[in-house]
Design a protein around this motif. Structure first.
Motif, PDB file in Angstrom:
ATOM      1  N   VAL A   1       0.838  -1.195   0.000  1.00 16.11           N
ATOM      2  CA  VAL A   1       0.000   0.000   0.000  1.00 16.11           C
ATOM      3  C   VAL A   1       0.873   1.246   0.000  1.00 16.11           C
ATOM      4  O   VAL A   1       0.500   2.286  -0.548  1.00 16.11           O
ATOM      5  CB  VAL A   1      -0.959  -0.016   1.215  1.00 16.11           C
ATOM      6  CG1 VAL A   1      -1.765   1.279   1.300  1.00 16.11           C
ATOM      7  CG2 VAL A   1      -1.895  -1.221   1.121  1.00 16.11           C
ATOM      8  N   ASP A   2       2.061   1.142   0.589  1.00 12.43           N
ATOM      9  CA  ASP A   2       2.981   2.286   0.609  1.00 12.43           C
ATOM     10  C   ASP A   2       3.313   2.772  -0.796  1.00 12.43           C
ATOM     11  O   ASP A   2       3.403   3.985  -1.043  1.00 12.43           O
ATOM     12  CB  ASP A   2       4.259   1.930   1.370  1.00 12.43           C
ATOM     13  CG  ASP A   2       4.990   0.718   0.789  1.00 12.43           C
ATOM     14  OD1 ASP A   2       4.320  -0.177   0.229  1.00 12.43           O
ATOM     15  OD2 ASP A   2       6.219   0.652   0.904  1.00 12.43           O
ATOM     16  N   LEU A   3       3.459   1.850  -1.742  1.00  8.45           N
ATOM     17  CA  LEU A   3       3.772   2.244  -3.124  1.00  8.45           C
ATOM     18  C   LEU A   3       2.605   3.001  -3.753  1.00  8.45           C
ATOM     19  O   LEU A   3       2.814   3.984  -4.476  1.00  8.45           O
ATOM     20  CB  LEU A   3       4.090   1.001  -3.966  1.00  8.45           C
ATOM     21  CG  LEU A   3       5.341   0.207  -3.609  1.00  8.45           C
ATOM     22  CD1 LEU A   3       5.485  -0.987  -4.541  1.00  8.45           C
ATOM     23  CD2 LEU A   3       6.584   1.093  -3.697  1.00  8.45           C
ATOM     24  N   VAL A   4       1.398   2.535  -3.486  1.00  9.88           N
ATOM     25  CA  VAL A   4       0.209   3.201  -4.039  1.00  9.88           C
ATOM     26  C   VAL A   4       0.102   4.624  -3.482  1.00  9.88           C
ATOM     27  O   VAL A   4      -0.161   5.578  -4.219  1.00  9.88           O
ATOM     28  CB  VAL A   4      -1.062   2.392  -3.720  1.00  9.88           C
ATOM     29  CG1 VAL A   4      -2.289   3.075  -4.329  1.00  9.88           C
ATOM     30  CG2 VAL A   4      -0.942   0.961  -4.259  1.00  9.88           C
ATOM     31  N   VAL A   5       0.321   4.760  -2.192  1.00  8.68           N
ATOM     32  CA  VAL A   5       0.228   6.081  -1.549  1.00  8.68           C
ATOM     33  C   VAL A   5       1.302   7.014  -2.087  1.00  8.68           C
ATOM     34  O   VAL A   5       1.037   8.191  -2.386  1.00  8.68           O
ATOM     35  CB  VAL A   5       0.324   5.930  -0.018  1.00  8.68           C
ATOM     36  CG1 VAL A   5       0.474   7.292   0.656  1.00  8.68           C
ATOM     37  CG2 VAL A   5      -0.913   5.203   0.520  1.00  8.68           C
ATOM     38  N   GLU A   6       2.522   6.502  -2.238  1.00  7.41           N
ATOM     39  CA  GLU A   6       3.600   7.325  -2.803  1.00  7.41           C
ATOM     40  C   GLU A   6       3.268   7.759  -4.225  1.00  7.41           C
ATOM     41  O   GLU A   6       3.500   8.911  -4.617  1.00  7.41           O
ATOM     42  CB  GLU A   6       4.916   6.551  -2.785  1.00  7.41           C
ATOM     43  CG  GLU A   6       5.617   6.507  -1.451  1.00  7.41           C
ATOM     44  CD  GLU A   6       7.035   5.981  -1.587  1.00  7.41           C
ATOM     45  OE1 GLU A   6       7.901   6.717  -2.107  1.00  7.41           O
ATOM     46  OE2 GLU A   6       7.267   4.817  -1.186  1.00  7.41           O
ATOM     47  N   ALA A   7       2.739   6.835  -5.010  1.00  6.08           N
ATOM     48  CA  ALA A   7       2.421   7.145  -6.410  1.00  6.08           C
ATOM     49  C   ALA A   7       1.371   8.241  -6.494  1.00  6.08           C
ATOM     50  O   ALA A   7       1.511   9.202  -7.267  1.00  6.08           O
ATOM     51  CB  ALA A   7       1.941   5.880  -7.118  1.00  6.08           C
ATOM     52  N   PHE A   8       0.315   8.134  -5.719  1.00  5.22           N
ATOM     53  CA  PHE A   8      -0.747   9.143  -5.797  1.00  5.22           C
ATOM     54  C   PHE A   8      -0.339  10.456  -5.142  1.00  5.22           C
ATOM     55  O   PHE A   8      -0.812  11.525  -5.548  1.00  5.22           O
ATOM     56  CB  PHE A   8      -2.041   8.592  -5.197  1.00  5.22           C
ATOM     57  CG  PHE A   8      -2.832   7.765  -6.171  1.00  5.22           C
ATOM     58  CD1 PHE A   8      -3.822   8.343  -6.959  1.00  5.22           C
ATOM     59  CD2 PHE A   8      -2.559   6.415  -6.337  1.00  5.22           C
ATOM     60  CE1 PHE A   8      -4.533   7.587  -7.884  1.00  5.22           C
ATOM     61  CE2 PHE A   8      -3.266   5.652  -7.253  1.00  5.22           C
ATOM     62  CZ  PHE A   8      -4.254   6.240  -8.029  1.00  5.22           C
TER      63      PHE A   8
END
Length: 411
Positions: free
Chosen positions: A219-226
């Motif tokens: 989920v950390d990657l998704v949050v960073e991306a957005f």
């Protein structure tokens, strides 16, 4: 089949997640079955409808200190725990396995079918990832963990011989079973409660990720991306040990909502422009639930997502899009590619695809498979009995002849 005694074995019953829902559907098929858990939380059992009034047997680990909340610490004892159950009175043993339950002891006159959610990930191909995430890459604790996992692998491989038929929850896990145990498995997808997640064709301009906040869900990657795409809004639903990390990574356009009850989760899932899923899962139920709501999925294109999300140039089949790598850049690229579809992705197509994974479909397929295995098992035993009788007759005939010859020679 109704007069056969059935045992259903599962590792631990602490929460009612995907694997536990599989057990529930199995019990719906075999209502007279007895249930065996290594550890079961009493409050979880009491509020779980499909366990009420049933005979539930636990292992000796249930009585050890702290086992009901910290059961994983007793993993080294679990192989011995499942071997202590005397299942000799049962005709059919069905193990629901993601760790050790397939290692129960059965005899030659018992049919053992193992529904595998995954071979022990932390003992096989994901060992090194598990050690890194647990801070066990060096030192004495690391050596002890590696030794324990080595012993678990030996035991896990050996006990595969006691399974008559393997069932995998996805083609991805079928390949894992072949790699680890050298055995073929048929695929029966797990049940998804698609009827609870109703179709909604009206979408709003936000993206959604809903997951336990643990490392492998990424989920950390998704949050960073957005957070790097501040013109796009993301809602994060879920709780777990990475909550503080996720909050620190979240930009002003990312709203971390924490745990939400099912009605709220459904509302967000129904209205989202797309559901984002970055984990490498064995199957992955939440992407199917999102599609049941008519919501397309942007998913990491490895593991179960390759079977649950249709990445296709044909808009009549397409239910989402895959990204190739678990990186921020790969997720950003996938979001922009998703937004370039001129007519979007049809909610009706998403819904129709999700219905392929319904609970009714699981029950039909699993019951048919167990019936076929039982018929084959009985036919095989009957043939062996006939062959044994013929072999005995031949042996006695030959013995009589030899005895006659010996009698003549003695004269």
């Amino acid at each position: 089949m109704n007069n056969r005694k059935v045992a259903i074995v599962h590792e631990w019953f602490a929460v009612v997640a995907g694997a536990e829902q599989v057990v529930g559907q199995m019990l719906d098929l075999f209502p007279q079955a007895d249930v065996f858990f290594i550890v079961a939380k009493p409050d979880t059992v009491e509020r779980t409808e499909f366990l009420r009034g049933r005979k539930v047997t636990t292992s000796f680990i249930q009585k050890l200190p702290g086992s009901r909340d910290s059961y994983r610490r007793y993993l080294p004892l679990m192989p011995m725990a499942v071997e202590q159950w005397d299942l000799s009175a049962y005709d059919i043993v069905i193990s629901s396995a993601h760790a050790v339950s397939k290692g129960v002891l059965t005899g030659p006159d018992q049919l053992h079918i193992s529904y595998v959610h995954s071979p022990m990930r932390y003992a096989w191909d994901l060992q090194h990832q598990y050690l890194r995430e647990s801070g066990l890459t060096k030192g004495l604790k690391s050596m002890l963990a590696r030794w324990m996992l080595h012993k678990l692998r030996i035991w896990d491989y050996r006990t595969a011989a006691g399974v008559d038929h393997f069932v995998a929850n996805s083609g991805f896990i079928g390949r894992r079973i072949k790699k680890v145990y050298g055995r073929e498995a048929i695929v029966i997808y797990p049940p998804v409660d698609v009827h609870t997640f109703e179709l909604c064709t009206e979408k709003e301009d936000f993206y959604l990720v809903a997951s336990r906040l643990v490392p492998y869900k990424r989920v950390d990657l998704v949050v960073e991306a957005f957070s790097a795409m501040q013109d796009k809004q993301l809602f994060v639903i879920g709780d777990g040990p990475e909550m503080n990390k996720i909050k620190k990574l979240a930009g002003p356009n990312v709203k971390v909502l924490g745990y939400q009850p099912l009605p709220e989760l459904k509302r967000y899932m129904q209205r989202a422009r797309a559901f984002v899923f970055a984990a490498e899962e064995d199957f992955g139920i939440t992407p199917v639930e999102a599609q049941a709501c008519g919501t397309p999925v942007i998913a990491y294109g490895k593991g179960g997502s390759r079977e649950t999300v249709v990445h296709s140039s044909d808009e009549r089949r397409r239910t989402g899009i895959w990204f190739e790598n678990q990186t921020v850049d790969s997720i950003i690229d996938a979001v922009y590619r998703f937004e370039q579809f001129p007519d979007g992705i049809s909610p009706a197509v998403c819904r129709a695809h999700a219905e392929r994974f319904s609970a009714a479909r699981f029950r039909d397929e699993f019951r048919s498979y167990v019936d076929a295995c039982w018929a084959q098992f009985n036919a095989s035993r009957n043939l062996e009995s006939i062959a044994g009788t013929r072999a005995a007759r031949t042996f006695y005939d030959q013995s009589d002849n030899r005895l006659g010859e010996m009698t003549l020679e003695s004269r």
